[in-house]
Design a protein around this motif. Structure first.
Motif, short mmCIF file in Angstrom:
data_model
loop_
_atom_site.label_atom_id
_atom_site.label_comp_id
_atom_site.label_asym_id
_atom_site.label_seq_id
_atom_site.Cartn_x
_atom_site.Cartn_y
_atom_site.Cartn_z
N ASP A 56 34.96 34.11 -55.23
CA ASP A 56 36.01 35.06 -54.86
C ASP A 56 35.41 36.08 -53.90
OD1 ASP A 56 38.08 36.85 -54.66
OD2 ASP A 56 38.18 37.31 -56.81
N GLY A 96 31.21 39.86 -46.96
CA GLY A 96 31.97 38.66 -46.69
C GLY A 96 31.63 38.02 -45.36
N SER A 98 39.93 34.07 -51.40
CA SER A 98 39.96 35.46 -50.96
C SER A 98 41.40 35.94 -50.93
CB SER A 98 39.32 35.63 -49.58
OG SER A 98 39.33 36.99 -49.19
#
Length: 274
Positions: free
Chosen positions: A65, A109, A124
């Motif tokens: 995630d 990220g 995401s």
């Protein structure tokens, strides 16, 4: 919660999931996002896990995630049997949902501290519009996903009614103006600051990236919260930027596909105007 939503059931199964009642529940939850985030994000997490399960089995699979934030999705994915790993620049935010930092990774990220091709599902939710280099984050998500694995990415387009987040709908008059108005009214700067922590990202930008990336195949491109009969808006450039509200892109990492990997559906047929 079932680990896999039955895509094999055909169009009727997909329509039962993307129902008007579901959309109403999500939009009602959205109304209390600011005042009762536990309710909204818990609802969204359960819904998202069901949606992801329509493209990949989750039991025993590794889910990354990206931008896990306060960790609302952790318990939902784990309840489906997934090995959940959340990643966020600030692990301290994870405690906001009452979760421990176990299984949480601190990192960016746009430079994932993860080996290549080791993730079954790269997930995401509502993060991409907060990244100054969204294509770089998408490239990183592709890199860490194994061949046959799934990428599930959603974000709020800038021209969506909620594109300015707490400064909406004044962002339609300009991000800087909306920010100044919010400061005057609230006496503080918004959390989502234009071109600092919130960037004007469009659906067309992301579809263009997907079209140009030979390492992925588009499985779905759809308005995340809409019922099945409202998905046509994604095929209309311009209209989709406003009407989609929140955009969902589901991709498969190309390569040899092991058993139980993603299956292409018929909702878009892979044909979406860029």
């Amino acid at each position: 919660m079932s680990g896999v939503w039955d895509v094999a059931g055909g169009p009727s199964a997909r329509r039962r999931f993307a129902s008007l009642a579901r959309s109403v529940r999500l939009f009602r939850g959205f109304l209390v996002e600011q005042t009762d985030p536990d309710h909204f994000y818990g609802l969204l997490a359960d819904d998202s896990v069901r949606q992801v399960g329509g493209y990949s089995a989750l039991a025993g699979r590794t889910v990354l995630d990206v931008g896990g934030g306060p960790g609302y999705f952790a318990s939902a994915f784990r309840a489906a049997g997934a090995r959940y790993v959340g990643l966020d620049p600030d692990v301290g935010d994870f405690s906001a949902a009452g979760e421990s930092v176990a299984g949480m990774v601190r990192g960016s990220g746009t430079a994932l501290p993860v080996q290549s091709a080791v993730v079954d599902v790269a997930f995401s939710s509502n993060v991409l519009e907060h990244v100054s280099e969204p294509n770089r984050m998408l490239d990183e998500m592709v890199r860490v996903t194994r061949p046959g694995g799934v990428l599930f990415v959603s974000f709020t387009p800038w021209l969506s009614p909620w594109g300015g987040h707490e400064t909406a709908p004044w962002h339609y008059l300009g991000g800087d103006r909306a920010r100044r108005r919010y400061q005057r009214k609230m006496g503080r700067s918004p959390k989502n600051r234009y071109r600092e922590t919130l960037f004007p990202l469009s659906i067309s930008d992301v579809l263009r990236w997907a079209r140009g990336n030979g390492d992925v195949e588009v499985l779905e491109a759809l308005p995340r919260y809409h019922p099945w009969w409202g998905r046509w808006v994604i095929r209309v450039p311009g209209v989709r930027e406003i009407a989609a509200w929140n955009f969902l892109l589901v991709l498969r990492r190309v390569g040899d596909e092991p058993g139980g990997a993603a299956r292409k559906t018929e909702l878009t047929g892979g044909r979406v105007a860029m």
